[in-house]
Design an enzyme around this catalytic site. Structure first.
Site, PDB file in Angstrom:
ATOM      1  CB  CYS A  59      27.951 -67.417 -30.851  1.00 16.85           C
ATOM      2  SG  CYS A  59      27.702 -68.841 -29.788  1.00 16.85           S
ATOM      3  N   GLY A 119      34.207 -67.466 -31.020  1.00 17.18           N
ATOM      4  CA  GLY A 119      33.839 -68.876 -30.899  1.00 17.18           C
ATOM      5  C   GLY A 119      34.730 -69.734 -31.760  1.00 17.18           C
ATOM      6  CG  ASN A 125      26.152 -63.619 -29.818  1.00 13.49           C
ATOM      7  OD1 ASN A 125      26.664 -62.527 -30.004  1.00 13.49           O
ATOM      8  ND2 ASN A 125      26.443 -64.341 -28.759  1.00 13.49           N
ATOM      9  N   GLY A 126      23.766 -65.537 -27.890  1.00 14.91           N
ATOM     10  CA  GLY A 126      23.123 -65.138 -26.642  1.00 14.91           C
ATOM     11  C   GLY A 126      22.643 -66.345 -25.881  1.00 14.91           C
ATOM     12  CE1 TYR A 166      39.360 -62.322 -22.659  1.00  9.93           C
ATOM     13  CE2 TYR A 166      37.132 -63.210 -22.712  1.00  9.93           C
ATOM     14  CZ  TYR A 166      38.491 -63.384 -22.852  1.00  9.93           C
ATOM     15  OH  TYR A 166      38.992 -64.610 -23.184  1.00  9.93           O
TER      16      TYR A 166
END
Ligand code: SF4
Length: 462
Positions: free
Chosen positions: A8, A34, A108-109, A248
């Site tokens: 995210c 996201g 985020n995670g 990526y």
């Protein structure tokens, strides 16, 4: 071209007259992290206003919505689900009212003990509105702490385990924190009279915010009218940042884990050319995340770089859909081959990863149909064989092509003349930090934060 789902993106501003606009622009710059939902919680120092919606940033935040949100402090989030299903209830930031007042959180995670903590709360009668880890964090935070507000945050951060970059907002304060392993990036910026926090530094540039530094693993930063205060909350530090962010996820113009993403990708491409040379006429990248690695491959090998694929920018990234058949259709819509470039040529295709193999197979087929004489596939990281429990939603291990098939079998399945992956050691030589400061679990199964028995993506999704 990985068909792993995203992490995210977080963005927050404290103390700026145009915080809402800056957060809108920041979230827009983080859209690659996201695309399912987006949200903001804002405050004028007294009231807090929230808006969350399904869709892209520009779809969720219409001019009327922007008008309703308040300055000067905002936190925002873009989401692809890693835990919790994809619906509006699970969009972030979450905003609650508790004895301490109003608190919003954006995460985020992925917590490896999220399910366990939630179970404990539920056994004591707590009610949850969503299936997200973030709600567990808010429950931890809502408990009264006689030592005061800061201690409540520190205690909460010490209780959760796994991957978390977090942003909290209350009427008087913004708090940012990064887990002791530093799995996900989190950056600090400065603007006149205020501060900003973002998942990636490139999100600051669009609105002229000065990049100060990254948050340290295990650090909590509190920003309020007295300025900025930093505390290390972790009792033990063991940094293992997600190196796949470099390969990526992150934008090439971002600085994460101490270095520029584009430069790392060029190094990966050069190392790949040394480890897996090919006799070929052209090097072509799979756009966009394969671009810099292909450039590196071309520089090292002396084989000219050409653009053999043209990408439609009007289709979402290939994994942003729930069903397999849709993905195949979107792959074909998204990339087209420039026939005059590849016809009759031996091509080296450089890509960042292969997850299921479905997208790679489609690309190779397109190249063959356009007349490519030979196709040599080169991947700028090792074969993905294990799931990620730290915030990237890879498919079930049975769907990871490299987990189920040998390289020879993959060559057949993908329809290529040769295939070469960058080795683990070589990959780690392409980043500037010590090798043991990066997570490599999805390649070698070495999970640096223990994963409870029986935890898998299905148990996480509840
Ligand atoms: S398992 Fe892979 S994707 Fe997950 S944090 Fe580690 S390196 Fe990143």
């Amino acid at each position: 071209m990985a068909d792993a789902k995203e992490a995210c993106g977080l963005f927050g501003v404290f103390g700026a007259p145009d915080a809402v606009e800056k957060t809108y622009l920041g979230l827009f710059a983080l859209q690659h992290r996201g695309q399912e939902s987006a949200g903001m919680v804002s405050t004028d120092g007294k009231e807090m206003t929230s808006h969350r919606g399904m869709g892209l940033v520009f779809e969720v935040f219409t001019p009327e919505v922007i008008q309703r949100l308040k300055n000067p402090s905002v936190i925002g989030h873009v989401r692809y689900s890693t835990t919790g299903s994809s619906n509006l209830t699970n969009a972030q930031p979450m905003l609650i009212t508790c004895a301490r007042g109003k608190i919003a959180v954006a995460h985020n995670g992925n917590l490896v003990n999220g399910a366990e903590l939630r179970k404990k709360f539920e056994e004591k009668g707590s009610i949850f509105q969503s299936t997200m880890d973030s709600e567990v964090i808010l429950h931890l935070l809502a408990r009264p702490d006689p030592k005061g507000e800061e201690e409540a945050y520190l205690r909460c951060l010490r209780e959760i385990r796994g991957a978390f970059s977090l942003l909290f907002l209350t009427p008087g304060r913004m708090i940012a924190a990064r887990d002791p392993q530093g799995f996900r990036p989190l950056c600090l910026g400065e603007l006149d009279g205020g501060y900003a926090v973002a998942s990636e530094s490139s999100a600051f540039e669009i609105s002229g915010i000065r990049f100060l530094r990254e948050l340290e693993p295990g650090e909590m930063v509190t920003i309020d009218s007295d300025g900025l205060k930093s505390r290390i909350f972790a009792e033990e530090l063991n940094p293992t940042s997600c190196i796949f962010e470099h390969i990526y996820f992150a934008r090439p113009d971002s600085t994460i884990f101490g270095e520029n993403v584009h430069k790392v990708r060029v190094r990966l491409g050069k190392a790949l050319a040394k480890e897996h040379p090919a006799r070929a006429d052209l090097v072509i990248p799979v756009p966009d995340s394969g671009n810099a690695a292909a450039l590196g491959y071309s520089m090292e090998s002396g084989i000219p770089l050409q653009f053999g694929f043209v990408r439609s920018h009007y289709v979402g990234r290939t994994f942003i859909q729930p069903v397999q058949s849709d993905r195949d259709v979107k792959v074909r819509i998204k990339l087209n081959v420039i026939r005059v470039v590849v016809e009759g040529k031996r091509v080296v295709v450089v890509d960042d990863s292969i997850i299921r193999g479905t997208t790679s197979r489609s690309r190779v087929r397109l190249l063959r149909e356009a007349g490519a004489r030979e196709v040599h596939l080169r991947i700028s990281c090792p074969p993905h064989r294990f799931p990620c429990y730290y915030g990237i939603d890879f498919p079930d291990p049975d769907e990871l092509i490299a987990n189920k098939h040998s390289l020879d079998e993959m060559k057949e399945i993908l329809g290529v003349d040769s295939i070469g992956y960058l080795g683990l050691k070589k990959m780690l030589e392409c980043v500037s930090g010590p090798p043991d400061h990066y997570c490599t679990a999805c390649w070698d199964g070495n999970y640096t934060v223990p994963v409870p028995d029986g935890l898998n993506k299905f148990s996480l999704e509840q």
